[in-house]
Design a protein around this motif. Structure first.
Motif, mmCIF file in Angstrom:
data_model
loop_
_atom_site.group_PDB
_atom_site.id
_atom_site.type_symbol
_atom_site.label_atom_id
_atom_site.label_comp_id
_atom_site.label_asym_id
_atom_site.label_seq_id
_atom_site.Cartn_x
_atom_site.Cartn_y
_atom_site.Cartn_z
ATOM 1 N N LEU A 120 -30.524 121.820 -86.401
ATOM 2 C CA LEU A 120 -29.962 121.292 -85.163
ATOM 3 C C LEU A 120 -29.851 122.394 -84.111
ATOM 4 C CD1 LEU A 120 -28.831 118.603 -84.069
ATOM 5 C CD2 LEU A 120 -26.558 119.365 -84.751
ATOM 6 N N SER A 121 -29.433 123.588 -84.537
ATOM 7 C CA SER A 121 -29.317 124.721 -83.626
ATOM 8 C C SER A 121 -30.689 125.102 -83.066
ATOM 9 C CB SER A 121 -28.693 125.917 -84.342
ATOM 10 O OG SER A 121 -28.588 127.032 -83.487
ATOM 11 N N ASN A 122 -31.722 125.039 -83.898
ATOM 12 C CA ASN A 122 -33.080 125.352 -83.433
ATOM 13 C C ASN A 122 -33.543 124.345 -82.386
ATOM 14 O OD1 ASN A 122 -33.302 127.583 -85.118
ATOM 15 N ND2 ASN A 122 -34.248 126.422 -86.781
ATOM 16 N N PHE A 123 -33.176 123.087 -82.589
ATOM 17 C CA PHE A 123 -33.525 122.058 -81.607
ATOM 18 C C PHE A 123 -32.835 122.343 -80.272
ATOM 19 C CE2 PHE A 123 -32.186 118.056 -79.568
ATOM 20 C CZ PHE A 123 -33.435 117.564 -79.195
ATOM 21 N N PHE A 124 -31.552 122.682 -80.337
ATOM 22 C CA PHE A 124 -30.819 123.011 -79.107
ATOM 23 C C PHE A 124 -31.443 124.214 -78.405
ATOM 24 C CE2 PHE A 124 -26.742 121.127 -81.105
ATOM 25 C CZ PHE A 124 -27.133 119.863 -80.726
ATOM 26 N N HIS A 180 -34.508 125.115 -78.454
ATOM 27 C CA HIS A 180 -35.754 124.673 -77.819
ATOM 28 C C HIS A 180 -35.460 124.042 -76.462
ATOM 29 C CE1 HIS A 180 -39.828 123.091 -77.460
ATOM 30 N NE2 HIS A 180 -39.316 121.900 -77.203
ATOM 31 N N VAL A 181 -34.404 123.230 -76.392
ATOM 32 C CA VAL A 181 -34.017 122.605 -75.122
ATOM 33 C C VAL A 181 -33.583 123.665 -74.111
ATOM 34 C CG1 VAL A 181 -32.398 121.003 -74.014
ATOM 35 C CG2 VAL A 181 -33.357 120.451 -76.259
ATOM 36 N N ILE A 182 -32.804 124.638 -74.587
ATOM 37 C CA ILE A 182 -32.349 125.725 -73.707
ATOM 38 C C ILE A 182 -33.538 126.515 -73.182
ATOM 39 C CG2 ILE A 182 -31.075 127.903 -73.640
ATOM 40 C CD1 ILE A 182 -29.129 126.655 -75.681
ATOM 41 N N ASP A 183 -34.491 126.828 -74.077
ATOM 42 C CA ASP A 183 -35.669 127.597 -73.664
ATOM 43 C C ASP A 183 -36.466 126.853 -72.592
ATOM 44 O OD1 ASP A 183 -34.991 129.600 -75.412
ATOM 45 O OD2 ASP A 183 -36.346 128.932 -77.014
ATOM 46 N N ASP A 184 -36.535 125.530 -72.710
ATOM 47 C CA ASP A 184 -37.233 124.735 -71.696
ATOM 48 C C ASP A 184 -36.574 124.896 -70.334
ATOM 49 O OD1 ASP A 184 -39.275 123.762 -73.210
ATOM 50 O OD2 ASP A 184 -38.361 121.819 -73.627
ATOM 51 N N HIS A 185 -35.235 124.954 -70.336
ATOM 52 C CA HIS A 185 -34.514 125.122 -69.067
ATOM 53 C C HIS A 185 -34.703 126.527 -68.484
ATOM 54 C CE1 HIS A 185 -32.565 121.334 -69.997
ATOM 55 N NE2 HIS A 185 -31.926 121.377 -68.839
#
Length: 305
Positions: free
Chosen positions: A49-53, A55-60
Motif C-alpha cells: 500500500l505504501s508503494n502505491f502511495f 507511486h501517486v506522490i511521484d506522479d505529482h
C-alpha cells in the motif's frame, strides 16, 4: 483498477483480523504474531500500500505537472517542500501517506459499500424505491442536466433511506477501538483502566430495545425522529461519536448522497430477467468493513421524461 481493489481488500482484511498483541501482554502477543506469520503478512500488505502511495506522490512530483494544487496531495506536498509548520508540528511524507491511507481506505470504499447496500435494500423494497424516485423527480423537475450539492437539501426522503441503510448496514461493524481512562463498571462488569473497548455499532443498530422491528428496512421510522447519525444519539453510530468521531463524516455523507441521487434520478432500475426479489443474496463478507458477499446485479434503464 483490479490491483487497487485488491490492495483495499487486503488492507481492510488485515486491519480487521484477530491480532494476539491486542489480547495478550505486549511481549507475548508480539512473539505469537511473529510465529504465526501474521506480523509478516501485515507488514507486506502495508508495504504494498505504501508503494502505491509513493507511486501517486511521484506522479505529482514529475516535472511539468500542474502546480495549481487542486487536490490534497498537491497541497500537502507544497507544505512539505516549504517546510511548513503548524506550531511545532512539521508535515512529513509519513503524514502525507497517513492522510492518503485515510482517504483511500475509509473515504472511498466505505461510501461505495453504503451505496451498494442502499441500492440492494431499494431493489428488495419496490415501494420504497418508487416513493424515493417520485420524490426526487418531482422535487428536482424534468430533464435536469446535472445534479449539484444544492439539490441535496431538497430530497428529504433520500436522507431517511440513507439513515436506515446506516442502521442496518454500517460500513464498519466495529468502531475504532477505545481505551478506558479509569476503572469502571458497566452492567455489573468490572472493566480495568487501560482496557481496549470495541463498540459493536452493527448490533446496536439491530437492537430490539432501541428499534421497533429492527430487521425491517423502514426509512419512515426516522420521520420526525430526533435520532441521526452525527454522533449525538448512541442508537445510530455509523461514524462513531465523541473526540474519535470520523473526521470525514461530512465528505462521506455527501459522496453517498450525490452518488445515490444521480443513479436514482437519471435511471430506472430492475432485476435481471428471471431474477426475483427473494433471489437477491444478502450474505455479508469482510472483517474491517462489511460488504455484500455476492455482487448486486441490477439493470439500469435511462429514465424517459
Amino acid at each position: 483498477m483490479d490491483k487497487v481493489e485488491e490492495l483495499v481488500l487486503e488492507s481492510e482484511t488485515n486491519l480487521g483480523s484477530f491480532a494476539f498483541t491486542d489480547f495478550f501482554p505486549a511481549g507475548l502477543g508480539w512473539v505469537i504474531d511473529r510465529i504465526s506469520g501474521q506480523h509478516s503478512e501485515l507488514h507486506k500488505a502495508f508495504a504494498r500500500l505504501s508503494n502505491f502511495f509513493q507511486h501517486v506522490i511521484d506522479d505529482h512530483l514529475k516535472p511539468g505537472q500542474s502546480q495549481d494544487h487542486s487536490d490534497i496531495i498537491g497541497v500537502m506536498l507544497d507544505m512539505i517542500n516549504k517546510e511548513s509548520k503548524v506550531g511545532s508540528f512539521e508535515v512529513t511524507y509519513d503524514h502525507l501517506k497517513g492522510v492518503m491511507s485515510d482517504v483511500f481506505l475509509a473515504g472511498v470504499n466505505a461510501g461505495a459499500i453504503t451505496m451498494i447496500w442502499a441500492m440492494t435494500e431499494l431493489a428488495r423494497h419496490p415501494r420504497v424505491m418508487k416513493k424515493l424516485q417520485q420524490e426526487i423527480r418531482a422535487t428536482l423537475g424534468d430533464n435536469k442536466e446535472k445534479i449539484t450539492e444544492q439539490d441535496l437539501e431538497k430530497v428529504h426522503y433520500l436522507k431517511l433511506v440513507i439513515e436506515e441503510t446506516f442502521r442496518l448496514h454500517p460500513p464498519a461493524p466495529l468502531l475504532l477501538p477505545r481505551e478506558t481512562m479509569s476503572d469502571l463498571k458497566i452492567q455489573g462488569y468490572n472493566i480495568p483502566k487501560n482496557t481496549m473497548i470495541e463498540i459493536n455499532t452493527y448490533s446496536i443498530g439491530r437492537d430490539p430495545n432501541c428499534w421497533e422491528n429492527p430487521n425491517d428496512f423502514n426509512p419512515e421510522r426516522f420521520t420526525d425522529s430526533p435520532v441521526e447519525y452525527k454522533g449525538q444519539h448512541y442508537e445510530l453510530l455509523p461514524f462513531g461519536a465523541g473526540r474519535r468521531i470520523c473526521p470525514g463524516m461530512a465528505t462521506g455523507i455527501t459522496i453517498v448522497e450525490l452518488g445515490l441521487l444521480n443513479v436514482l434520478y437519471f435511471f430506472d432500475w430492475s432485476l435481471p430477467d428471471g431474477m426475483k426479489i427473494e433471489d437477491i443474496d444478502m450474505e455479508e463478507a469482510g472483517a474491517f468493513v462489511i460488504a455484500k458477499k455476492v455482487p448486486l446485479e441490477l439493470v439500469p434503464t435511462p429514465h424517459q421524461w
